[in-house]
Write a protein that holds these residues in place. Structure first.
Motif, mmCIF file in Angstrom:
data_model
loop_
_atom_site.group_PDB
_atom_site.id
_atom_site.type_symbol
_atom_site.label_atom_id
_atom_site.label_comp_id
_atom_site.label_asym_id
_atom_site.label_seq_id
_atom_site.Cartn_x
_atom_site.Cartn_y
_atom_site.Cartn_z
ATOM 1 N N GLY A 1 0.870 -1.151 -0.162
ATOM 2 C CA GLY A 1 0.001 0.050 0.084
ATOM 3 C C GLY A 1 0.735 1.283 -0.155
ATOM 4 N N VAL A 2 1.732 1.133 1.055
ATOM 5 C CA VAL A 2 2.697 2.322 0.821
ATOM 6 C C VAL A 2 3.472 2.597 -0.499
ATOM 7 C CG1 VAL A 2 4.964 3.370 1.870
ATOM 8 C CG2 VAL A 2 3.138 2.260 3.334
ATOM 9 N N THR A 3 3.993 1.574 -1.132
ATOM 10 C CA THR A 3 4.699 1.867 -2.347
ATOM 11 C C THR A 3 3.896 2.382 -3.460
ATOM 12 O OG1 THR A 3 4.782 -0.497 -2.515
ATOM 13 C CG2 THR A 3 6.812 0.343 -1.612
ATOM 14 N N THR A 4 2.682 1.637 -3.455
ATOM 15 C CA THR A 4 1.768 2.134 -4.517
ATOM 16 C C THR A 4 1.308 3.560 -4.347
ATOM 17 O OG1 THR A 4 0.551 -0.184 -4.594
ATOM 18 C CG2 THR A 4 -0.586 1.576 -5.209
ATOM 19 N N VAL A 5 1.010 4.164 -3.254
ATOM 20 C CA VAL A 5 0.778 5.615 -3.342
ATOM 21 C C VAL A 5 2.107 6.258 -3.487
ATOM 22 C CG1 VAL A 5 0.195 7.428 -1.588
ATOM 23 C CG2 VAL A 5 -1.228 5.272 -2.026
ATOM 24 N N VAL A 6 3.215 5.908 -2.964
ATOM 25 C CA VAL A 6 4.393 6.650 -3.077
ATOM 26 C C VAL A 6 4.851 7.039 -4.668
ATOM 27 C CG1 VAL A 6 6.890 6.975 -2.585
ATOM 28 C CG2 VAL A 6 5.347 6.608 -0.728
ATOM 29 N N LEU A 7 4.603 5.757 -5.209
ATOM 30 C CA LEU A 7 5.007 5.599 -6.688
ATOM 31 C C LEU A 7 3.906 6.512 -7.505
ATOM 32 C CD1 LEU A 7 6.606 4.580 -8.816
ATOM 33 C CD2 LEU A 7 5.285 2.673 -8.958
ATOM 34 N N LYS A 8 2.722 6.483 -7.038
ATOM 35 C CA LYS A 8 1.761 7.427 -7.652
ATOM 36 C C LYS A 8 2.059 9.059 -7.580
ATOM 37 C CE LYS A 8 -2.500 5.138 -7.913
ATOM 38 N NZ LYS A 8 -3.463 5.643 -8.779
ATOM 39 N N ARG B 1 14.767 1.110 -2.033
ATOM 40 C CA ARG B 1 15.057 0.142 -3.084
ATOM 41 C C ARG B 1 14.073 -0.060 -4.143
ATOM 42 N NH1 ARG B 1 15.902 -5.769 -0.060
ATOM 43 N NH2 ARG B 1 17.044 -4.842 1.852
ATOM 44 N N MET B 2 12.760 0.523 -4.135
ATOM 45 C CA MET B 2 12.002 0.828 -5.359
ATOM 46 C C MET B 2 12.364 1.857 -6.215
ATOM 47 S SD MET B 2 7.869 2.058 -5.127
ATOM 48 C CE MET B 2 8.642 3.917 -4.817
ATOM 49 N N VAL B 3 12.867 2.861 -5.628
ATOM 50 C CA VAL B 3 13.450 3.935 -6.517
ATOM 51 C C VAL B 3 14.774 3.403 -7.481
ATOM 52 C CG1 VAL B 3 14.755 6.194 -6.428
ATOM 53 C CG2 VAL B 3 12.732 5.971 -5.227
ATOM 54 N N THR B 4 15.677 2.626 -6.715
ATOM 55 C CA THR B 4 16.901 2.154 -7.396
ATOM 56 C C THR B 4 16.467 1.104 -8.526
ATOM 57 O OG1 THR B 4 18.346 2.489 -5.404
ATOM 58 C CG2 THR B 4 18.939 1.071 -6.961
ATOM 59 N N GLN B 5 15.606 0.207 -7.893
ATOM 60 C CA GLN B 5 15.200 -0.793 -9.064
ATOM 61 C C GLN B 5 14.288 -0.566 -10.127
ATOM 62 O OE1 GLN B 5 14.219 -4.683 -6.929
ATOM 63 N NE2 GLN B 5 15.736 -4.210 -5.708
ATOM 64 N N LEU B 6 13.509 0.553 -9.876
ATOM 65 C CA LEU B 6 12.668 0.985 -10.819
ATOM 66 C C LEU B 6 13.300 2.144 -11.556
ATOM 67 C CD1 LEU B 6 9.162 0.789 -9.480
ATOM 68 C CD2 LEU B 6 10.054 -0.950 -10.840
#
Length: 277
Positions: A123-130, A155-160
């Motif tokens: 849930g956190v990463t979905t909203v942060v990515l949005k 990690r999300m920022v790095t890997q995406l």
């Protein structure tokens, strides 16, 4: 200060900004949030603070409906602290249709907070990515108080391959050591007097490690027993590597001691980073 509630208006307002810093929040702001604002202002010409209570990161039995919402006071504080834009989207703005697309997260998201709150980091990463997609900041500021969340987002920022620099803000504490948190508002006077015991126990582990103790399991269970005897219900206390959040070994030097525990019906989390020389 401008208050914007829709995506098209926000994008139009930001299109000519040379540098943007984003501070994502769920509102009910305190000194910890304002410290993140000051960091943002040092790294970009335009500071955007988002306020959105994200339903996706709350389990059905958790406190979504009663989570403190103090929008008027939040906006006053942000204006007093020189914020350029406050983005306050409604739920239909961020989720115009059911959110079927979500990230497949790495194993670290299923440990600690992820084990206690399944689906939380999705849930956190979905909203942060949005928010990153909507605001398109060069810099985003997150507090170390939510340490595992910070590492998952990094990690999300790095890997995406997202073009966003993640900057961490230090945990801001009350005089007795309690980490500032919006959920502290739930504490009554008696609970507030006890609330700093979690921080003291994590700090005690850090002091023992700094003095040479390397039996991490013993330190963890000793702290859990102390807190349980003081009336807490502990979800976890764990000594981990800072970057990967794997269980620490005696050879590791960059550590973090993380803890989460219930004081009656109120759940508090905290952590203490520790770098050994």
């Amino acid at each position: 200060m401008e208050i914007i509630t829709d995506i098209a208006s926000l994008r139009a307002r930001l299109q000519d900004e040379a540098s943007i810093a984003l501070v994502p929040t769920m509102g009910n702001l305190h000194a910890g949030h304002l410290s993140l604002v000051r960091i943002a202002q040092q790294h970009a010409g335009c500071t955007v603070v988002s306020i959105f209570v994200n339903r996706l990161q709350f389990a059905p039995h958790e406190d979504y409906d009663r989570y403190p919402r103090t929008q008027e006071n939040d906006c006053r504080l942000l204006e007093e602290n020189g914020v350029d834009i406050v983005f306050i989207p409604g739920e239909k703005t961020l989720f115009p249709v059911p959110q079927e697309f979500q990230l497949l997260l790495p194993p670290v998201a299923d440990t600690l907070e992820g084990a206690c709150r399944p689906g939380f980091f999705r849930g956190v990463t979905t909203v942060v990515l949005k928010l990153f997609n909507i605001v398109q900041p060069q810099v985003a500021i997150f507090g170390e108080k939510d340490y595992q969340q910070l590492q998952v987002i990094r990690r999300m920022v790095t890997q995406l391959n997202l073009p966003v620099e993640i900057i961490a803000g230090q945990t801001i504490r009350a005089e007795d050591g309690l980490a500032l948190s919006s959920r502290n508002n739930y504490l009554d006077n008696i609970q507030r007097q006890k609330a700093s015991e979690l921080a003291r126990n994590l700090k005690k582990i850090g002091e023992s490690i700094a003095s040479g103790e390397r039996n991490f399991s013993h330190l963890e269970w000793s702290a859990i027993e102390r807190l349980n005897m003081q009336g807490w219900k502990v979800d976890y206390i764990s000594v981990r590597q800072q970057c990967m959040l794997l269980p620490a070994t005696a050879c590791d030097s960059d550590l973090v001691i993380l803890g989460a525990a219930w004081l009656d019906k109120i759940r508090l989390i905290d952590n203490f980073p520790l770098i050994l020389s």
